[in-house]
Design a protein around this motif. Structure first.
Motif, mmCIF file in Angstrom:
data_model
loop_
_atom_site.group_PDB
_atom_site.id
_atom_site.type_symbol
_atom_site.label_atom_id
_atom_site.label_comp_id
_atom_site.label_asym_id
_atom_site.label_seq_id
_atom_site.Cartn_x
_atom_site.Cartn_y
_atom_site.Cartn_z
ATOM 1 N N PHE A 278 14.318 -34.055 106.223
ATOM 2 C CA PHE A 278 13.517 -33.278 107.161
ATOM 3 C C PHE A 278 12.083 -33.193 106.643
ATOM 4 O O PHE A 278 11.849 -32.839 105.493
ATOM 5 C CB PHE A 278 14.112 -31.881 107.315
ATOM 6 N N THR A 279 11.137 -33.504 107.492
ATOM 7 C CA THR A 279 9.724 -33.494 107.122
ATOM 8 C C THR A 279 8.925 -32.763 108.191
ATOM 9 O O THR A 279 9.429 -32.458 109.280
ATOM 10 C CB THR A 279 9.172 -34.922 107.007
ATOM 11 N N GLN A 280 7.643 -32.518 107.872
ATOM 12 C CA GLN A 280 6.772 -31.895 108.855
ATOM 13 C C GLN A 280 6.625 -32.775 110.087
ATOM 14 O O GLN A 280 6.557 -32.284 111.214
ATOM 15 C CB GLN A 280 5.398 -31.604 108.243
ATOM 16 N N ARG A 281 6.589 -34.069 109.888
ATOM 17 C CA ARG A 281 6.497 -34.992 111.036
ATOM 18 C C ARG A 281 7.718 -34.856 111.952
ATOM 19 O O ARG A 281 7.586 -34.898 113.178
ATOM 20 C CB ARG A 281 6.378 -36.435 110.531
ATOM 21 N N LYS A 282 8.898 -34.691 111.337
ATOM 22 C CA LYS A 282 10.095 -34.509 112.161
ATOM 23 C C LYS A 282 10.028 -33.177 112.898
ATOM 24 O O LYS A 282 10.426 -33.093 114.067
ATOM 25 C CB LYS A 282 11.347 -34.570 111.272
ATOM 26 N N ALA A 283 9.526 -32.141 112.246
ATOM 27 C CA ALA A 283 9.379 -30.842 112.905
ATOM 28 C C ALA A 283 8.447 -30.964 114.115
ATOM 29 O O ALA A 283 8.723 -30.421 115.193
ATOM 30 C CB ALA A 283 8.846 -29.808 111.920
ATOM 31 N N GLU A 284 7.354 -31.693 113.944
ATOM 32 C CA GLU A 284 6.413 -31.882 115.047
ATOM 33 C C GLU A 284 7.053 -32.663 116.189
ATOM 34 O O GLU A 284 6.816 -32.374 117.368
ATOM 35 C CB GLU A 284 5.163 -32.593 114.529
ATOM 36 N N GLU A 285 7.862 -33.648 115.843
ATOM 37 C CA GLU A 285 8.572 -34.419 116.870
ATOM 38 C C GLU A 285 9.533 -33.525 117.652
ATOM 39 O O GLU A 285 9.586 -33.564 118.890
ATOM 40 C CB GLU A 285 9.340 -35.561 116.211
ATOM 41 N N LEU A 286 10.284 -32.693 116.935
ATOM 42 C CA LEU A 286 11.252 -31.822 117.591
ATOM 43 C C LEU A 286 10.572 -30.752 118.432
ATOM 44 O O LEU A 286 11.119 -30.303 119.453
ATOM 45 C CB LEU A 286 12.158 -31.168 116.544
ATOM 46 N N ALA A 287 9.370 -30.330 118.026
ATOM 47 C CA ALA A 287 8.652 -29.285 118.763
ATOM 48 C C ALA A 287 8.147 -29.773 120.119
ATOM 49 O O ALA A 287 7.672 -28.968 120.917
ATOM 50 C CB ALA A 287 7.486 -28.769 117.919
ATOM 51 N N ARG A 288 8.263 -31.049 120.386
ATOM 52 C CA ARG A 288 7.896 -31.573 121.708
ATOM 53 C C ARG A 288 8.984 -31.318 122.740
ATOM 54 O O ARG A 288 8.771 -31.521 123.934
ATOM 55 C CB ARG A 288 7.609 -33.069 121.614
ATOM 56 N N HIS A 289 10.145 -30.906 122.272
ATOM 57 C CA HIS A 289 11.273 -30.637 123.168
ATOM 58 C C HIS A 289 11.368 -29.144 123.450
ATOM 59 O O HIS A 289 11.110 -28.313 122.577
ATOM 60 C CB HIS A 289 12.581 -31.113 122.543
ATOM 61 N N SER A 290 11.770 -28.806 124.636
ATOM 62 C CA SER A 290 11.937 -27.404 125.007
ATOM 63 C C SER A 290 13.349 -26.897 124.728
ATOM 64 O O SER A 290 13.630 -25.716 124.919
ATOM 65 C CB SER A 290 11.601 -27.202 126.483
ATOM 66 N N HIS A 291 14.235 -27.778 124.280
ATOM 67 C CA HIS A 291 15.638 -27.396 124.062
ATOM 68 C C HIS A 291 16.206 -28.255 122.941
ATOM 69 O O HIS A 291 16.064 -29.483 122.948
ATOM 70 C CB HIS A 291 16.427 -27.610 125.361
#
Length: 259
Positions: free
Chosen positions: A105-118
Motif C-alpha cells: 500500500f502506497t500513497q499513490r494507491k491511496a490516491e487511486e482509491l480516492a477516485r472511487h465513491s465506494h
C-alpha cells in the motif's frame, strides 16, 4: 464516480466485511474520521460476514483440502455478502482484500482509491482465504507491510484513514494532504512553530524571514535532503526538476568530500 476520470471523489463510502466489527468503533468515532462522517463526506458500514453463512452454525471457515494446519475462510459467506452489497449498484466498486500477499500500500494507491465513491474492504482471519475469493471476488489485494497481523481489521483502518483524508473537505487545511510525505514523491520537509528559540535550539532563520520564495526553496531542498538521507529509493520515481537534480548532486559531492 467510477474512478476513471482521475478526479478525487466528492464523498466516499466504505463497506467493511469483518468478523469483528467492534474493533472499528473507537477508530470511527475519533478525530478527523469522526468529523468526516459528521460532515457526510465519509460513510462506513460494518458488515459481519458471518451473517451470510449458509448453515445453522454460521460457519465461515473450514480445514484446507490437502491437509495442513489452520483454518481457511470459506467462499460462500464472502461471495454472498458482496452480492448483497452490489444489489442495485450501477457500477461495481473495487473489492479490496487485506492480505500479506498483496501489493504494498502506497500513497499513490491511496490516491487511486480516492477516485472511487465506494470501496468494499474484506478483512480476513485464520490461516487465509479460499483461493476463489482471491481470483474471482477481489479486484485488489493489498498489504500494509511485510509482517504478520492477526487479521485484516487494522490494515482496513489504515486504508480508510489514508483514503478518507484525500476527500475534499475532510482535512481542515486543504493543502495539508498535498504536502504530506509521499504525496509529492518525497518525504516531507521539517516543520517548526513557536517559540522561535527553545532550550537553545533555534528555528532556521529563513522561516522567520517572511521571504516566501526563499522559504519554498528551503522547504524543497529539505524535503530532497531528508529523502536522500532516509529513503533514497523514492528519488528513482519522484518528479524532479533540474534544480532538484543539481541540489542532489551537490549533496552527493559534499558526502564524498566528507568521507
Amino acid at each position: 464516480m467510477d474512478g476513471r476520470s482521475g478526479m478525487t471523489a466528492s464523498k466516499i463510502r466504505f463497506d467493511v466485511l469483518t468478523l469483528f466489527p467492534e474493533m472499528f468503533h473507537g477508530f470511527l468515532h475519533s478525530s478527523i474520521i469522526k468529523k468526516a462522517h459528521e460532515k457526510g463526506l465519509v460513510e462506513t458500514s460494518l458488515i459481519n460476514f458471518r451473517d451470510f453463512s449458509t448453515d445453522k452454525h454460521r460457519t465461515v471457515d473450514d480445514t484446507p483440502y490437502g491437509g495442513g494446519g489452520g483454518m481457511v475462510l470459506k467462499p460462500e459467506p464472502l461471495f454472498r455478502a458482496v452480492d448483497h452489497l452490489l444489489n442495485g449498484v450501477d457500477t461495481r466498486p473495487p473489492v479490496l482484500l487485506m492480505s500479506p500477499q498483496g501489493q504494498p500500500f502506497t500513497q499513490r494507491k491511496a490516491e487511486e482509491l480516492a477516485r472511487h465513491s465506494h470501496l468494499i474492504i474484506i478483512c480476513g482471519h485464520y490461516e487465509g482465504y479460499d483461493e476463489r475469493i482471491r481470483r474471482h471476488l477481489a479486484t485488489d489485494e493489498i498489504s500494509i507491510g511485510d509482517y504478520v497481523l492477526t487479521g485484516g481489521e487494522l490494515p482496513a483502518m489504515v486504508i480508510i484513514d489514508s483514503v478518507a483524508r484525500l476527500i475534499p473537505g475532510v482535512l481542515g487545511n486543504e493543502t495539508s494532504a498535498a504536502s504530506d510525505s509521499f504525496s509529492t514523491g518525497l518525504l516531507e520537509y521539517p516543520h517548526y512553530t513557536r517559540p522561535a528559540e527553545f532550550r537553545g535550539y533555534r528555528v532556521p532563520d529563513v522561516l522567520l524571514s517572511g521571504h516566501h520564495q526563499r522559504i519554498e526553496t528551503w522547504r524543497r531542498q529539505q524535503a530532497l535532503r531528508r529523502t536522500w538521507e532516509r529513503r533514497p529509493d523514492l528519488l528513482k520515481t519522484a518528479p524532479l526538476t533540474e534544480e532538484d537534480r543539481a541540489y542532489l548532486r551537490e549533496l552527493e559531492s559534499r558526502a564524498a568530500r566528507d568521507e
